[in-house]
Design a protein around this motif. Structure first.
Motif, PDB file in Angstrom:
ATOM      1  N   LYS A   1     -10.084   7.297  12.808  1.00  0.00           N
ATOM      2  CA  LYS A   1     -11.249   6.752  12.114  1.00  0.00           C
ATOM      3  C   LYS A   1     -10.973   6.558  10.619  1.00  0.00           C
ATOM      4  N   GLY A   2      -9.804   6.041  10.322  1.00  0.00           N
ATOM      5  CA  GLY A   2      -9.437   5.724   8.941  1.00  0.00           C
ATOM      6  C   GLY A   2     -10.403   4.741   8.302  1.00  0.00           C
ATOM      7  N   ASP A   3     -11.120   4.010   9.114  1.00  0.00           N
ATOM      8  CA  ASP A   3     -12.094   3.039   8.589  1.00  0.00           C
ATOM      9  C   ASP A   3     -13.319   3.735   8.008  1.00  0.00           C
ATOM     10  N   LEU A   4     -13.440   5.026   8.265  1.00  0.00           N
ATOM     11  CA  LEU A   4     -14.575   5.775   7.706  1.00  0.00           C
ATOM     12  C   LEU A   4     -14.142   6.570   6.471  1.00  0.00           C
ATOM     13  N   ALA A   5     -13.180   6.023   5.724  1.00  0.00           N
ATOM     14  CA  ALA A   5     -12.596   6.748   4.584  1.00  0.00           C
ATOM     15  C   ALA A   5     -13.656   7.125   3.541  1.00  0.00           C
ATOM     16  N   TRP A   6     -14.690   6.289   3.398  1.00  0.00           N
ATOM     17  CA  TRP A   6     -15.755   6.583   2.423  1.00  0.00           C
ATOM     18  C   TRP A   6     -16.510   7.855   2.785  1.00  0.00           C
ATOM     19  N   ASP A   7     -16.394   8.263   4.044  1.00  0.00           N
ATOM     20  CA  ASP A   7     -17.108   9.448   4.503  1.00  0.00           C
ATOM     21  C   ASP A   7     -16.103  10.558   4.825  1.00  0.00           C
ATOM     22  N   ARG A   8     -14.974  10.499   4.160  1.00  0.00           N
ATOM     23  CA  ARG A   8     -13.861  11.378   4.494  1.00  0.00           C
ATOM     24  C   ARG A   8     -14.178  12.848   4.222  1.00  0.00           C
ATOM     25  N   GLN A   9     -13.828  13.703   5.182  1.00  0.00           N
ATOM     26  CA  GLN A   9     -13.998  15.146   4.981  1.00  0.00           C
ATOM     27  C   GLN A   9     -12.663  15.879   5.001  1.00  0.00           C
ATOM     28  N   VAL A  10     -11.654  15.194   5.541  1.00  0.00           N
ATOM     29  CA  VAL A  10     -10.323  15.786   5.594  1.00  0.00           C
ATOM     30  C   VAL A  10      -9.386  14.853   4.837  1.00  0.00           C
ATOM     31  N   SER A  11      -8.766  15.374   3.805  1.00  0.00           N
ATOM     32  CA  SER A  11      -7.912  14.505   2.999  1.00  0.00           C
ATOM     33  C   SER A  11      -6.577  14.254   3.701  1.00  0.00           C
ATOM     34  N   VAL A  12      -5.937  13.171   3.269  1.00  0.00           N
ATOM     35  CA  VAL A  12      -4.629  12.832   3.832  1.00  0.00           C
ATOM     36  C   VAL A  12      -3.663  13.991   3.593  1.00  0.00           C
TER      37      VAL A  12
END
Lengths: 226, 507
Positions: free
Chosen positions: A142-153
């Motif tokens: 779900k990389g497309d939900l990056a704006w809602d990211r809870q786990v960083s790369v």
């Protein structure tokens, strides 16, 4: 079951008629999809399914999928085993990854608890897998939900590094991020060729070695994207 | 007492007929030909040993004959190309299939001189002077059929004869290993598969499909013949496990679709149809002999499940939907000998088919479903432990929850049933007490008569004989004399004329 025959661009010619070639071996590559419910295991599989079944077998779901890829003188038969992600089935899942070449550990980058659960799966996996025979991939979906990211790369990478896993962030739906993280297909083919030829007279199934499964999988993910 | 009664009713059994025929003094059993268990075991062992020896002798003889036959045939066939081009393989196979019946004889007959009778015996190891002691337990028609099919399959292969010989020798050698544990047997078979497939691999130069098709047939032939020996063997506790899971599933009859979060809607006729088909297929698994056929049943069942989910949800099912539904189907079906079947498949199926492939995937799911059912608790059904306990003990049912109050007709009926059950148990207890008291009374009565007798005896003994007798005579003398003193001792009485009868005179 219909099998989608893919060939690697610019590589060896596909065997149009396999019955003519007695040399064809089929190497089975078993991959198990693990991860909590709703992290997109199924959508990764669905994407795969869309390539695979041309609506020929409507009764089959997307829990078990295959794809055949021809490489030089062998065919790679990828098998995707989806598992039930609900927590209550956690205790029975070790049965699935018996003899698996690759385990795809999927989490949702927009849900921290799925990342924590992924680490639990990993602990479980480490108890059962034989090092060198199973390649574990950590996939942040779900990389497309990056704006809602809870786990960083970085977190994903750190975990992968610590445990010696391959790490990718993907988006099964948009597919954009998948591409960036993929190896060049031509490069894969070159590396893929070596172990395959080397293991020519060995018996199939479990002797597909680590590097082999690794790059085949990379190839598969690139295939998913297209 | 029972036997006496039944004798009277018409079953006439002499005591001697029930005893062991060997005369060891124990009771015999008709199932053991009238011997007792010990004698039967001895007798049976001896017979089996004898048969095994005979079998071996016969097998060896047949082998020799075959080899000779093959040698002579091979000389003739030398001119023909031995390697069939792969492209022609299909064509040749279909051609030979059409003339199947004739070619069975043709292929294995070395020359016209050989009597046809020998031919049938040489390849049909199950025929009359049965070489395998297990044959008596096999329906011969079945195994015959399997052998014939196997031969037909191997015919076009250049090493077909070699493969057949090895498989048959191995199958027969398994008979001697019947006392081994199931795991060891499994290891033997798996080693055999592995060795054979390794050899085929080099022979077919790595054509995996080809090797697999041969291995499938090998498995089919061997397992059809060994089924009775190795399915649910006595050396394991498979049967116990079967019963345990069966009981467990029965106890879980109350589990609903909602509890398992099964995404199927049985209201839709097409869905319930698929569900029924899935149940039928999973039950059918027990009737198959070959592991591959059993797996095919599981796969069919799974496809029906996918169908049911797809219609209910209007999208392709994922594993998240599939596993709960499979669990539900297993709970509904309660397939016979479930554990035995799973064990049998695990032990004797080609391992590659279990770990990879579609059949393997569905089989793994079935194993998971069974493992889940075994471990199932309230939490996994979203129930509290108390509720789970209540349902398991049958005191309540999710359809008529106990806590729903008396307003619900179900719970009212249920409580009434419980009340009546309590009454009945109360009555039973009272009856038991009455019977016990009656028994006590009976024994008391017996004791009492004994006691009285004893007392009389002791009283009698306490008086000396001589003082007793005179008193008795005098006593009786006086009393009887008093009663008949008038004429008892009068001897003249009889000579007297009869007494005069009173007469009535008119007047």
């Amino acid at each position: 079951m219909g099998e989608n025959v893919q060939t690697i661009p610019g590589g060896a010619q596909p065997h149009k008629d396999r019955t003519l070639n007695r040399q064809v071996r089929t190497l089975r590559v078993k991959m198990v999809l693990l991860g909590s419910s709703g992290v997109g295991k199924s959508s990764l599989a669905v994407r795969f399914a869309k390539n695979e079944f041309r609506d020929t077998s409507p009764t089959v779901g997307c829990a078990f999928l295959t794809q055949v890829v021809h490489v030089s003188d062998a065919s790679l038969r990828f098998e995707i085993w989806d598992t039930a992600g609900q927590e209550k089935y956690h205790s029975v899942t070790p049965l699935y990854y018996r003899g698996a070449h690759a385990a795809l550990l999927v989490y949702d980058i927009s849900k921290r608890e799925t990342f924590i659960r992924a680490q639990l799966w990993l602990k479980e996996l480490e108890k059962h897998y034989i090092p060198g025979s199973t390649v574990i991939f950590l996939i942040g979906n779900k990389g497309d939900l990056a704006w809602d990211r809870q786990v960083s790369v970085q977190e994903g990478q750190n975990l992968a590094h610590e445990k010696g896993l391959s790490f990718i962030e993907t988006s099964a739906l948009s597919g954009d991020q998948v591409n960036e993280l993929l190896l060049d297909v031509g490069k894969i083919q070159n590396i893929l060729k070596v172990p395959l030829d080397g293991s020519r007279h060995q018996t199939e199934y479990l002797t597909v070695n680590r590097i082999n499964a690794h790059f085949s999988l990379m190839y598969w993910i690139s295939g998913v994207k297209k | 007492m029972m036997s006496q009664r039944s004798e009277r009713r018409g079953i006439h059994l002499d005591q001697s007929e029930l005893l062991c025929k060997k005369g060891c003094g124990y009771y015999g059993n008709t199932a053991w030909q009238g011997l007792c268990s010990k004698c039967w075991r001895e007798e049976n062992q001896r017979e089996r040993q004898k048969q095994i020896q005979e079998d071996w002798a016969l097998a060896e003889r047949l082998q020799r004959e075959e080899e000779e036959a093959y040698a002579s045939r091979h000389q003739r066939a030398q001119s023909q190309p031995t390697i069939t081009p792969f492209s022609k393989f299909e064509e040749r196979k279909t051609k030979e299939k059409s003339s199947k019946v004739n070619t069975v004889t043709k292929f294995f007959t070395p020359s016209a001189k050989t009597p046809p009778k020998k031919d049938t015996t040489s390849f049909d190891t199950q025929s009359s002077p049965s070489p395998s002691s297990s044959s008596s337990r096999h329906p011969p028609a079945d195994t015959d059929h399997a052998t014939r099919e196997f031969i037909d399959f191997l015919k076009p292969l250049k090493s077909g004869r070699e493969i057949f010989k090895q498989c048959r020798a191995f199958t027969e050698s398994m008979v001697y290993k019947r006392d081994m544990g199931a795991d060891e047997l499994s290891e033997c078979v798996q080693d055999f598969y592995q060795n054979l497939s390794d050899r085929l691999q080099t022979q077919f130069k790595g054509s995996t499909e080809h090797v697999e098709s041969v291995m499938d047939e090998v498995e089919k032939y061997m397992m059809t013949r060994l089924y009775k020996e190795v399915f649910c063997p006595e050396t394991t506790d498979d049967e116990k496990k079967d019963l345990a899971i069966q009981k467990r599933i029965r106890a879980l009859h109350w589990v609903t679709i909602e509890m398992l979060c099964v995404p199927v809607d049985e209201e839709i006729p097409e869905v319930s149809d698929s569900v029924v088909k899935a149940i039928t297929d999973v039950i059918e698994m027990d009737s198959k002999r070959v592991p591959k056929d059993k797996l095919a049943c599981i796969t069919r069942c799974s496809k029906h499940i996918f169908n049911a989910i797809k219609i209910s949800k209007k999208e392709a099912a994922s594993a998240d939907d599939f596993l709960p539904t499979l669990i539900y189907i297993v709970l509904k079906a309660n397939p016979p000998r479930l554990q035995s079947n799973i064990q049998y498949i695990t032990r004797f199926c080609n391992p590659s088919r279990l770990m990879t492939g579609e059949d393997g995937y569905y089989f793994t799911n079935l194993c998971c479903a069974v493992a889940f059912i075994e471990k199932l608790d309230g939490q996994s059904l979203n129930l509290s432990p108390e509720e789970f306990e209540l349902y398991m003990s049958g005191q309540a049912s999710p359809h008529w929850p106990q806590g729903a109050g008396a307003s619900s007709p179900g719970s009212a009926a249920l409580s009434q049933v419980h009340k009546r059950l309590d009454l009945l148990t109360g009555l039973g207890e009272r009856q038991d007490r009455v019977i016990e008291k009656a028994r006590q009374l009976e024994s008391d009565l017996i004791d009492w008569t004994d006691e009285v007798e004893q007392k009389v005896q002791s009283v009698l003994e306490s008086f000396p004989q001589e003082t007793h007798n005179p008193t008795a005579t005098t006593a009786s003398g006086t009393t009887s004399a008093a009663a008949s003193a008038i004429d008892s001792d009068n001897v003249e009485n009889e000579r007297l004329p009869p007494p005069l009868q009173p007469q009535v005179f008119a007047g």
